[in-house]
Design a protein around this motif. Sequence first.
Motif, PDB file in Angstrom:
ATOM      1  N   ILE A 179      10.460  -7.762  10.541  1.00  0.00           N
ATOM      2  CA  ILE A 179      11.667  -7.971   9.729  1.00  0.00           C
ATOM      3  C   ILE A 179      11.580  -7.146   8.455  1.00  0.00           C
ATOM      4  CG2 ILE A 179      12.918  -9.671   8.333  1.00  0.00           C
ATOM      5  CD1 ILE A 179      12.136 -11.730  10.580  1.00  0.00           C
ATOM      6  N   TYR A 180      10.418  -7.176   7.810  1.00  0.00           N
ATOM      7  CA  TYR A 180      10.236  -6.393   6.591  1.00  0.00           C
ATOM      8  C   TYR A 180      10.433  -4.899   6.868  1.00  0.00           C
ATOM      9  CZ  TYR A 180       8.170  -4.094   2.611  1.00  0.00           C
ATOM     10  OH  TYR A 180       7.975  -3.264   1.537  1.00  0.00           O
ATOM     11  N   LEU A 181       9.840  -4.409   7.947  1.00  0.00           N
ATOM     12  CA  LEU A 181       9.959  -3.000   8.308  1.00  0.00           C
ATOM     13  C   LEU A 181      11.420  -2.605   8.529  1.00  0.00           C
ATOM     14  CD1 LEU A 181       8.496  -0.347   9.145  1.00  0.00           C
ATOM     15  CD2 LEU A 181       8.509  -1.244  11.466  1.00  0.00           C
ATOM     16  N   LEU A 182      12.137  -3.424   9.284  1.00  0.00           N
ATOM     17  CA  LEU A 182      13.547  -3.127   9.562  1.00  0.00           C
ATOM     18  C   LEU A 182      14.388  -3.171   8.293  1.00  0.00           C
ATOM     19  CD1 LEU A 182      13.896  -5.153  12.877  1.00  0.00           C
ATOM     20  CD2 LEU A 182      13.864  -2.655  12.642  1.00  0.00           C
ATOM     21  N   GLU A 183      14.175  -4.199   7.486  1.00  0.00           N
ATOM     22  CA  GLU A 183      14.984  -4.334   6.271  1.00  0.00           C
ATOM     23  C   GLU A 183      14.646  -3.266   5.238  1.00  0.00           C
ATOM     24  OE1 GLU A 183      14.630  -8.386   4.958  1.00  0.00           O
ATOM     25  OE2 GLU A 183      16.017  -9.087   6.519  1.00  0.00           O
ATOM     26  N   SER A 184      13.368  -2.954   5.076  1.00  0.00           N
ATOM     27  CA  SER A 184      12.989  -1.967   4.069  1.00  0.00           C
ATOM     28  C   SER A 184      13.450  -0.566   4.450  1.00  0.00           C
ATOM     29  CB  SER A 184      11.484  -1.985   3.812  1.00  0.00           C
ATOM     30  OG  SER A 184      10.771  -1.587   4.951  1.00  0.00           O
ATOM     31  N   ASN A 185      13.653  -0.338   5.743  1.00  0.00           N
ATOM     32  CA  ASN A 185      14.165   0.950   6.202  1.00  0.00           C
ATOM     33  C   ASN A 185      15.668   0.920   6.437  1.00  0.00           C
ATOM     34  OD1 ASN A 185      11.870   2.960   6.648  1.00  0.00           O
ATOM     35  ND2 ASN A 185      11.044   1.047   7.458  1.00  0.00           N
ATOM     36  N   GLU A 186      16.300  -0.180   6.055  1.00  0.00           N
ATOM     37  CA  GLU A 186      17.745  -0.356   6.143  1.00  0.00           C
ATOM     38  C   GLU A 186      18.279  -0.038   7.537  1.00  0.00           C
ATOM     39  OE1 GLU A 186      19.526   1.783   2.879  1.00  0.00           O
ATOM     40  OE2 GLU A 186      18.487   0.540   1.399  1.00  0.00           O
ATOM     41  N   VAL A 187      17.553  -0.531   8.559  1.00  0.00           N
ATOM     42  CA  VAL A 187      17.980  -0.329   9.941  1.00  0.00           C
ATOM     43  C   VAL A 187      19.172  -1.240  10.217  1.00  0.00           C
ATOM     44  CG1 VAL A 187      17.291  -0.544  12.361  1.00  0.00           C
ATOM     45  CG2 VAL A 187      15.656   0.302  10.663  1.00  0.00           C
ATOM     46  N   ASP A 188      20.207  -0.667  10.784  1.00  0.00           N
ATOM     47  CA  ASP A 188      21.400  -1.434  11.151  1.00  0.00           C
ATOM     48  C   ASP A 188      21.004  -2.564  12.107  1.00  0.00           C
ATOM     49  OD1 ASP A 188      24.390  -1.754  11.530  1.00  0.00           O
ATOM     50  OD2 ASP A 188      23.732  -1.349  13.590  1.00  0.00           O
ATOM     51  N   PRO A 189      21.435  -3.794  11.843  1.00  0.00           N
ATOM     52  CA  PRO A 189      21.054  -4.914  12.703  1.00  0.00           C
ATOM     53  C   PRO A 189      21.411  -4.728  14.176  1.00  0.00           C
ATOM     54  CG  PRO A 189      22.003  -5.737  10.672  1.00  0.00           C
ATOM     55  CD  PRO A 189      22.200  -4.251  10.673  1.00  0.00           C
ATOM     56  N   GLU A 190      22.548  -4.138  14.463  1.00  0.00           N
ATOM     57  CA  GLU A 190      22.932  -3.909  15.863  1.00  0.00           C
ATOM     58  C   GLU A 190      21.979  -2.918  16.531  1.00  0.00           C
ATOM     59  OE1 GLU A 190      25.212  -5.451  17.741  1.00  0.00           O
ATOM     60  OE2 GLU A 190      25.689  -6.752  16.049  1.00  0.00           O
ATOM     61  N   THR A 191      21.621  -1.876  15.803  1.00  0.00           N
ATOM     62  CA  THR A 191      20.664  -0.897  16.316  1.00  0.00           C
ATOM     63  C   THR A 191      19.308  -1.558  16.538  1.00  0.00           C
ATOM     64  OG1 THR A 191      21.798   0.898  15.158  1.00  0.00           O
ATOM     65  CG2 THR A 191      19.524   1.306  15.820  1.00  0.00           C
ATOM     66  N   ALA A 192      18.891  -2.390  15.592  1.00  0.00           N
ATOM     67  CA  ALA A 192      17.618  -3.088  15.715  1.00  0.00           C
ATOM     68  C   ALA A 192      17.602  -3.993  16.945  1.00  0.00           C
ATOM     69  CB  ALA A 192      17.338  -3.899  14.452  1.00  0.00           C
ATOM     70  N   LEU A 193      18.691  -4.713  17.178  1.00  0.00           N
ATOM     71  CA  LEU A 193      18.756  -5.594  18.348  1.00  0.00           C
ATOM     72  C   LEU A 193      18.669  -4.809  19.647  1.00  0.00           C
ATOM     73  CD1 LEU A 193      21.449  -8.186  17.251  1.00  0.00           C
ATOM     74  CD2 LEU A 193      19.017  -8.614  17.691  1.00  0.00           C
ATOM     75  N   LYS A 194      19.343  -3.682  19.707  1.00  0.00           N
ATOM     76  CA  LYS A 194      19.279  -2.847  20.911  1.00  0.00           C
ATOM     77  C   LYS A 194      17.855  -2.330  21.122  1.00  0.00           C
ATOM     78  CE  LYS A 194      24.100  -1.441  20.694  1.00  0.00           C
ATOM     79  NZ  LYS A 194      25.034  -0.356  20.368  1.00  0.00           N
ATOM     80  N   ALA A 195      17.227  -1.894  20.056  1.00  0.00           N
ATOM     81  CA  ALA A 195      15.852  -1.395  20.148  1.00  0.00           C
ATOM     82  C   ALA A 195      14.901  -2.517  20.568  1.00  0.00           C
ATOM     83  CB  ALA A 195      15.418  -0.804  18.812  1.00  0.00           C
ATOM     84  N   LEU A 196      15.101  -3.712  20.031  1.00  0.00           N
ATOM     85  CA  LEU A 196      14.235  -4.839  20.382  1.00  0.00           C
ATOM     86  C   LEU A 196      14.382  -5.227  21.851  1.00  0.00           C
ATOM     87  CD1 LEU A 196      14.568  -6.987  17.161  1.00  0.00           C
ATOM     88  CD2 LEU A 196      12.505  -5.851  18.005  1.00  0.00           C
ATOM     89  N   GLU A 197      15.561  -5.069  22.412  1.00  0.00           N
ATOM     90  CA  GLU A 197      15.750  -5.330  23.841  1.00  0.00           C
ATOM     91  C   GLU A 197      14.944  -4.340  24.680  1.00  0.00           C
ATOM     92  OE1 GLU A 197      17.149  -7.761  25.667  1.00  0.00           O
ATOM     93  OE2 GLU A 197      17.347  -8.777  23.735  1.00  0.00           O
ATOM     94  N   ILE A 198      14.916  -3.087  24.252  1.00  0.00           N
ATOM     95  CA  ILE A 198      14.113  -2.076  24.947  1.00  0.00           C
ATOM     96  C   ILE A 198      12.640  -2.427  24.846  1.00  0.00           C
ATOM     97  CG2 ILE A 198      13.412   0.358  24.909  1.00  0.00           C
ATOM     98  CD1 ILE A 198      16.323   0.941  23.867  1.00  0.00           C
ATOM     99  N   VAL A 199      12.207  -2.798  23.645  1.00  0.00           N
ATOM    100  CA  VAL A 199      10.809  -3.180  23.438  1.00  0.00           C
ATOM    101  C   VAL A 199      10.464  -4.403  24.283  1.00  0.00           C
ATOM    102  CG1 VAL A 199       9.162  -4.060  21.728  1.00  0.00           C
ATOM    103  CG2 VAL A 199      10.693  -2.173  21.134  1.00  0.00           C
TER     104      VAL A 199
END
Length: 53
Positions: A20-40
């Motif tokens: 969460i810290y990594l995503l927020e500190s890099n200002e990753v769009d939440p929708e993009t993060a969710l898509k990436a997490l599904e791949i992971v």
Amino acid sequence: MSQSGLDNAPDEIKLAVDLIYLLESNEVDPETALKALEIVRSDLERKVSKAND
């Protein structure tokens, strides 16, 4: 959660907080993060499945 509380937390909680810290500190769009997490998730599930065979 205080630092001492996090120190005693299960590893999955520590990892989640780090991610969460990594995503927020890099200002990753939440929708993009969710898509990436599904791949992971798919990749990790495949690895777990192979390990259990």
